[in-house]
Design a protein around this motif. Structure first.
Motif, PDB file in Angstrom:
ATOM      1  N   ILE A 136       0.833  -1.202   0.000  1.00 29.12           N
ATOM      2  CA  ILE A 136       0.000   0.000   0.000  1.00 29.12           C
ATOM      3  C   ILE A 136       0.867   1.251   0.000  1.00 29.12           C
ATOM      4  O   ILE A 136       0.564   2.242  -0.660  1.00 29.12           O
ATOM      5  CB  ILE A 136      -0.934   0.001   1.225  1.00 29.12           C
ATOM      6  CG1 ILE A 136      -1.959  -1.123   1.077  1.00 29.12           C
ATOM      7  CG2 ILE A 136      -1.641   1.331   1.393  1.00 29.12           C
ATOM      8  CD1 ILE A 136      -2.800  -1.313   2.313  1.00 29.12           C
ATOM      9  N   GLN A 152      -6.928   3.202   3.617  1.00 27.45           N
ATOM     10  CA  GLN A 152      -6.379   3.172   2.266  1.00 27.45           C
ATOM     11  C   GLN A 152      -7.187   2.239   1.368  1.00 27.45           C
ATOM     12  O   GLN A 152      -7.441   2.554   0.205  1.00 27.45           O
ATOM     13  CB  GLN A 152      -4.914   2.729   2.329  1.00 27.45           C
ATOM     14  CG  GLN A 152      -4.018   3.421   1.315  1.00 27.45           C
ATOM     15  CD  GLN A 152      -4.290   2.953  -0.106  1.00 27.45           C
ATOM     16  OE1 GLN A 152      -4.695   1.813  -0.299  1.00 27.45           O
ATOM     17  NE2 GLN A 152      -4.055   3.821  -1.071  1.00 27.45           N
ATOM     18  N   GLN A 153      -7.629   1.108   1.933  1.00 27.99           N
ATOM     19  CA  GLN A 153      -8.384   0.148   1.133  1.00 27.99           C
ATOM     20  C   GLN A 153      -9.774   0.664   0.779  1.00 27.99           C
ATOM     21  O   GLN A 153     -10.275   0.419  -0.314  1.00 27.99           O
ATOM     22  CB  GLN A 153      -8.487  -1.178   1.891  1.00 27.99           C
ATOM     23  CG  GLN A 153      -7.162  -1.916   2.011  1.00 27.99           C
ATOM     24  CD  GLN A 153      -7.221  -3.047   3.020  1.00 27.99           C
ATOM     25  OE1 GLN A 153      -8.216  -3.235   3.710  1.00 27.99           O
ATOM     26  NE2 GLN A 153      -6.129  -3.796   3.118  1.00 27.99           N
ATOM     27  N   PRO A 167      -9.273   4.715  -1.489  1.00 27.51           N
ATOM     28  CA  PRO A 167      -7.997   4.669  -2.221  1.00 27.51           C
ATOM     29  C   PRO A 167      -7.552   6.029  -2.750  1.00 27.51           C
ATOM     30  O   PRO A 167      -6.374   6.204  -3.070  1.00 27.51           O
ATOM     31  CB  PRO A 167      -8.286   3.691  -3.368  1.00 27.51           C
ATOM     32  CG  PRO A 167      -9.771   3.669  -3.489  1.00 27.51           C
ATOM     33  CD  PRO A 167     -10.311   3.892  -2.128  1.00 27.51           C
TER      34      PRO A 167
END
Length: 650
Positions: A8, A46-47, A50
């Protein structure tokens, strides 16, 4: 193998230099600074978002880390410090908030997880708690001003005269009683032995007398404390204070002596942060006294405020200089930020002077008073310690950060103060057994363990078992080892193991198995079904149970009419051996002899508040064990500061 966080946080994913640097900083923090939960939070954002830049992921991770250190928020200047450390420019935060519209809101208008307010980032739940507390302070400040204006000064003065003897100097207990009696919300703070419990008992008696004179029904008074042992201690103190007061039988009967834990009072629900009592099911009371308020975190205090009836009074008791709660926030410290200075308005000071009979120091007045400070009283005279007490002098020197005085007191070795620098194992062993490094004392662990052995020698049944258990618990509570850390040579775990070995070598315990008569245990997880709370201490004893001899753990009970609660070892929630406990766990307790064991290595946990809290656990004798003397001075120099203010500027 490359971790999910590494994928990531791949700098090559980002086009700008700022993004690449911010991402690298996140990777370094994740490796050396962040906890597992901080990393998991960053991965989650973040997932699911995004489009978030690395800048905002950094803010989210640091906000999470800040909460673990007791802060309510991540202040903007702190975030900028991290950016500067990575060589990144300081952004125009306001213009870039749009980038984080799925993560951060600027008002409580939606369900986004972070709130940006007053140049700081908050988790939504902490911001909501802070807003509720501030709204409560604002509301009760207005109510208190109206209440004070309605109270008849001559009547109040007469009631105070009946409870407090005339003095030639300011009687801070009398003034605290007057302030609290005329406030919907009030705080009484003071160091050890200043008479907080005595003051509140007189306050409750005064209010019931006021009700009686006004031909009104008695107030519904409720007493509470954060932990079971603090509740037991408050109950004992109130019972003793009532005996010393010559109150009318009807008034004395209207002053309660039973004390509940906060969780029990609110109706805690297993596996939930919600309580039975809330704004929809308020508590049935007119006034609540909450002792050891320094242990309260903002979420629990917020839940308590939601459960209070609209016009109920609330009185907080506690020492503002003690350690703040383990959870986020420094409730009592924030509320009492200016208590030592008074900061009273001219009207408040004149009102107090009229009730005092003697002039009050002019420096207690301020030209720019705040409403909250007119409801806060500080007790300034200790009645527990003599003028030459080493405990009192050391506590004061530590609290003031006076390093020279701390060094002087450590060298003087006063009657109630003993300092062991770089002690030998022999001295430590003698201290544990007898309470003195020379082996001549009578306050070590050997005292209570002899009571355990005496009880095991003869048959005990029924009430006799409870009386014996009470005596054992009382004897154990006279001496306690306190540790600043959990790991290492002078950490809780290793000290407990070493003490067991010493006691076994002397034939005082048989520690070949986990459970043995005399083993002290500290509960580390709430169990509402058993009525055991985090911080409760019990002793394993052999008792008669339906004609059989069994091992059971005895706890002092907070239930009316019940002295001891017996619990089989297999039913206990998470627990640990308690010859040594952390200073945090000792809050709400008092010991005849407290021993503080400082580690030999530096630690972020070593602060002025920790040392002060340990010293003020001692009623008669305090011992300090310090392998490296310089660490003591470093700890006294390190004053705790927590981000997020609960005070309302009015």
């Amino acid at each position: 193998m490359e971790s999910q966080l590494d994928r990531i946080m791949d700098p090559n994913r980002y086009q700008t230099m700022e993004q690449a640097y911010a991402t690298q900083l996140i990777r370094e923090l994740a490796g050396n600074h962040w906890r597992a939960i901080d990393k998991a939070l960053v991965r989650f954002f973040q997932q699911h978002c995004p489009e978030l830049s690395a800048l905002w992921l950094l803010v989210a991770g640091e906000t999470s880390k800040a909460s673990s250190q007791g802060h309510l928020c991540l202040e903007l200047q702190e975030a900028e410090a991290y950016l500067q450390s990575a060589g990144l420019p300081i952004p125009d935060w306001a213009s870039r908030l749009q980038e984080a519209n799925l993560l951060i809101s600027v008002a409580m208008l939606d369900e986004r997880p972070l709130v940006y307010a007053s140049d700081a980032w908050y988790f939504r739940r902490f911001y909501a708690c802070q807003q509720q507390i501030q709204a409560y302070l604002q509301h009760t400040s207005g109510q208190s001003q109206r209440l004070r204006s309605q109270m008849e000064l001559p009547v109040l003065q007469t009631l105070l005269d009946g409870l407090f003897a005339a003095k030639a100097e300011p009687d801070w207990q009398r003034l605290a009683c007057a302030l609290s009696a005329s406030s919907q919300f009030s705080v009484i703070t003071g160091g050890p032995g200043t008479g907080k419990t005595t003051t509140v008992v007189k306050l409750l008696a005064l209010l019931q007398q006021w009700q009686h004179q006004q031909q009104l029904p008695p107030l519904r008074l409720v007493l509470a404390a954060p932990t079971g042992k603090a509740a037991v201690r408050l109950r004992s103190s109130i019972q003793k204070a009532l005996v010393s007061l010559a109150l009318e039988p009807a008034i004395q009967a209207a002053v309660p002596t039973e004390v509940s834990t906060v969780h029990k009072l609110l109706g805690a629900r297993p596996h939930s942060k919600n309580f039975y009592h809330n704004e929809h099911h308020p508590l049935a009371l007119d006034l609540l006294v909450l002792d050891e308020a320094s242990m309260l975190d903002v979420e629990l205090f917020s839940a308590l405020l939601r459960a209070l009836p609209l016009n109920a009074r609330l009185v907080l008791l506690g020492d503002k200089d003690q350690l703040a709660s383990v959870e986020a926030g420094a409730l009592l410290g924030s509320l009492c930020a200016f208590a030592a200075k008074g900061r009273y308005s001219s009207a408040t000071l004149q009102w107090l002077t009229a009730l005092s009979h003697v002039p009050l120091p002019a420096e207690l007045e301020t030209a720019s008073p705040q409403a909250l400070d007119q409801q806060i009283a500080m007790l300034r005279k200790s009645y527990r310690f003599s003028a030459d007490s080493g405990i009192s002098a050391l506590a004061q020197a530590v609290n003031q950060g006076d390093l020279a005085q701390v060094q002087t007191l450590c060298q003087q070795q006063k009657a109630d103060l003993h300092v062991l620098f770089k002690p030998s194992q022999l001295h430590l062993r003698q201290l544990v057994l007898s309470g003195q490094a020379d082996g001549q004392g009578q306050s070590g662990f050997s005292h209570y363990l002899r009571l355990v052995q005496q009880g095991a020698e003869g048959p005990l049944h029924g009430a006799n078992q409870d009386q014996w258990a009470q005596a054992v618990l009382s004897a154990f509570g006279r001496f306690q080892l306190l540790c600043a850390v959990r790991q290492g040579e002078f950490g809780v775990q290793q000290v407990n193991q070493q003490v067991e070995l010493w006691l076994q070598a002397c034939g005082l315990v048989d520690a070949h198995t986990q459970w043995y008569p005399g083993r002290p245990v500290l509960i580390s997880q709430n169990d509402y079904g058993l009525g055991l709370m985090n911080g409760d201490v019990g002793i394993c004893l052999r008792r008669d149970w339906q004609g059989k001899s069994v091992l059971a753990v005895a706890f002092a009970s907070t239930e009316p009419g019940q002295a001891i609660r017996w619990v089989l070892p297999g039913r206990l929630p998470a627990h640990e051996t308690a010859y040594a406990i952390t200073v945090h766990k000792s809050q709400g307790s008092e010991f005849d002899h407290a021993v503080l064991l400082l580690p030999a290595e530096p630690s972020a946990l070593l602060t002025r508040e920790l040392v002060y809290t340990a010293i003020t656990r001692a009623a008669k004798q305090f011992s300090l064990v310090c392998p490296e003397p310089q660490l003591l001075l470093q700890a006294v120099s390190a004053k705790t500061s927590r981000a997020g203010s609960l005070r309302l500027e009015l």
